[in-house]
Motif scaffolding. Sequence first.
Motif, PDB file in Angstrom:
ATOM      1  N   ALA A  96       0.833  -1.193   0.000  1.00 16.90           N
ATOM      2  CA  ALA A  96       0.000   0.000   0.000  1.00 16.90           C
ATOM      3  C   ALA A  96       0.875   1.254   0.000  1.00 16.90           C
ATOM      4  O   ALA A  96       1.885   1.328   0.696  1.00 16.90           O
ATOM      5  CB  ALA A  96      -0.920   0.010   1.211  1.00 16.90           C
ATOM      6  N   MET A  97       0.450   2.241  -0.796  1.00 19.87           N
ATOM      7  CA  MET A  97       1.118   3.535  -0.854  1.00 19.87           C
ATOM      8  C   MET A  97       0.065   4.638  -0.784  1.00 19.87           C
ATOM      9  O   MET A  97      -1.105   4.397  -1.065  1.00 19.87           O
ATOM     10  CB  MET A  97       1.929   3.686  -2.150  1.00 19.87           C
ATOM     11  CG  MET A  97       3.157   2.815  -2.250  1.00 19.87           C
ATOM     12  SD  MET A  97       4.010   3.049  -3.847  1.00 19.87           S
ATOM     13  CE  MET A  97       4.331   4.823  -3.834  1.00 19.87           C
ATOM     14  N   VAL A  98       0.522   5.832  -0.431  1.00 13.98           N
ATOM     15  CA  VAL A  98      -0.378   6.986  -0.359  1.00 13.98           C
ATOM     16  C   VAL A  98       0.188   8.108  -1.221  1.00 13.98           C
ATOM     17  O   VAL A  98       1.373   8.455  -1.097  1.00 13.98           O
ATOM     18  CB  VAL A  98      -0.556   7.475   1.092  1.00 13.98           C
ATOM     19  CG1 VAL A  98      -1.421   8.728   1.130  1.00 13.98           C
ATOM     20  CG2 VAL A  98      -1.169   6.378   1.953  1.00 13.98           C
ATOM     21  N   LEU A  99      -0.653   8.685  -2.067  1.00 12.30           N
ATOM     22  CA  LEU A  99      -0.281   9.854  -2.858  1.00 12.30           C
ATOM     23  C   LEU A  99      -0.910  11.090  -2.219  1.00 12.30           C
ATOM     24  O   LEU A  99      -2.104  11.089  -1.921  1.00 12.30           O
ATOM     25  CB  LEU A  99      -0.774   9.715  -4.303  1.00 12.30           C
ATOM     26  CG  LEU A  99      -0.293   8.492  -5.087  1.00 12.30           C
ATOM     27  CD1 LEU A  99      -0.850   8.524  -6.508  1.00 12.30           C
ATOM     28  CD2 LEU A  99       1.240   8.431  -5.116  1.00 12.30           C
ATOM     29  N   THR A 100      -0.102  12.117  -2.003  1.00 18.43           N
ATOM     30  CA  THR A 100      -0.613  13.350  -1.402  1.00 18.43           C
ATOM     31  C   THR A 100      -0.269  14.539  -2.296  1.00 18.43           C
ATOM     32  O   THR A 100       0.789  14.573  -2.940  1.00 18.43           O
ATOM     33  CB  THR A 100      -0.040  13.576   0.009  1.00 18.43           C
ATOM     34  OG1 THR A 100       1.366  13.825  -0.085  1.00 18.43           O
ATOM     35  CG2 THR A 100      -0.278  12.363   0.888  1.00 18.43           C
ATOM     36  N   VAL A 243       4.621   7.407   1.662  1.00 16.00           N
ATOM     37  CA  VAL A 243       3.762   8.566   1.424  1.00 16.00           C
ATOM     38  C   VAL A 243       4.492   9.485   0.450  1.00 16.00           C
ATOM     39  O   VAL A 243       5.602   9.951   0.746  1.00 16.00           O
ATOM     40  CB  VAL A 243       3.449   9.329   2.719  1.00 16.00           C
ATOM     41  CG1 VAL A 243       2.601  10.567   2.422  1.00 16.00           C
ATOM     42  CG2 VAL A 243       2.729   8.416   3.707  1.00 16.00           C
ATOM     43  N   VAL A 244       3.882   9.738  -0.701  1.00 18.86           N
ATOM     44  CA  VAL A 244       4.503  10.543  -1.755  1.00 18.86           C
ATOM     45  C   VAL A 244       3.965  11.971  -1.688  1.00 18.86           C
ATOM     46  O   VAL A 244       2.753  12.179  -1.615  1.00 18.86           O
ATOM     47  CB  VAL A 244       4.224   9.944  -3.150  1.00 18.86           C
ATOM     48  CG1 VAL A 244       4.840  10.809  -4.243  1.00 18.86           C
ATOM     49  CG2 VAL A 244       4.759   8.515  -3.229  1.00 18.86           C
ATOM     50  N   LEU A 245       4.871  12.945  -1.733  1.00 24.34           N
ATOM     51  CA  LEU A 245       4.499  14.357  -1.720  1.00 24.34           C
ATOM     52  C   LEU A 245       4.618  14.955  -3.113  1.00 24.34           C
ATOM     53  O   LEU A 245       5.678  14.919  -3.734  1.00 24.34           O
ATOM     54  CB  LEU A 245       5.407  15.131  -0.756  1.00 24.34           C
ATOM     55  CG  LEU A 245       5.332  16.659  -0.842  1.00 24.34           C
ATOM     56  CD1 LEU A 245       3.931  17.155  -0.494  1.00 24.34           C
ATOM     57  CD2 LEU A 245       6.384  17.300   0.051  1.00 24.34           C
TER      58      LEU A 245
END
Length: 282
Positions: A96-100, A243-245
């Motif tokens: 799982a990854m999160v794009l922000t 978490v990608v910024l």
Amino acid sequence: MTKDQSLARSLTRRRALLAGAAAVGAAGTAGWLASVAGEEPIRPAAPAAGPHASRALKPSAHRLQPLTGYGPPRAAPRRTLIRRKPFLRVSGRGRAMVLTFDDGPDARYTPYILDTLREYDVRAMFFVCGEMVAENKDLVARMADEGHVVGNHTWSHPLLTRLSRRRIRAEMERTCDIVEEAYGERPAWFRAPYGAWNRATFQLGADLGMEPLAWTVDTLDWTTPGTRTIVDRVEDGAAPGVVVLSHDAGGDRTQSVLALRAYLPQLLDSGYFVTVPERKYT
């Protein structure tokens, strides 16, 4: 017994009979009304022992609730813990990854990012600035409709470590208010502009019910390094919990929009699950 005494006894007995009939009639009427309303008929209770003692009728919780608030007690909301550092990663099952995306919403770029996320059925996080929300409430409403998470990125994107506690709270609280108005809920997450955290930001964020979230991979897209460079940074940094910024406002974000269209399908094809974090209270 005289004639007057006989007449008095007769009248007394008649009153008693009439009173009893009235009581039975009232009870029957109440039972009929209750049965029409779909409730159990109210039956008269038998008198208890003692000169004045009687068993009270069992109250109807349904009817009393609007007046007395009867019912199960509500659990008190749990306060957010005061963190000493922000979350850098998220926990989840598998890859799982999160794009922000920070600083928006911006009418020039945010719609294209939302279009790409919708095309691939992916949810992301948007850390919005209140002054941008004021101009683009429709985009925040769309984020809510499409299942994205909206976080607090202050009102005007200041360097919080140089502000007083009063100013920091005003920046946060004002943004919470306008996010609630446009999104339908107050934000549960907070990100400090420039990644500048201090004790006050953690305490005030917790007071407003928000958890602090930073990032693991910084695309540095705000420097406009080129679309290919942004794509490479995301792909090289991809890992479970990352978490990608990125940014959807604050300058020319054409490269950010194009990079998302390139790296998102590649992440999905590589087996990554792009999602949003669950709120943690412990």
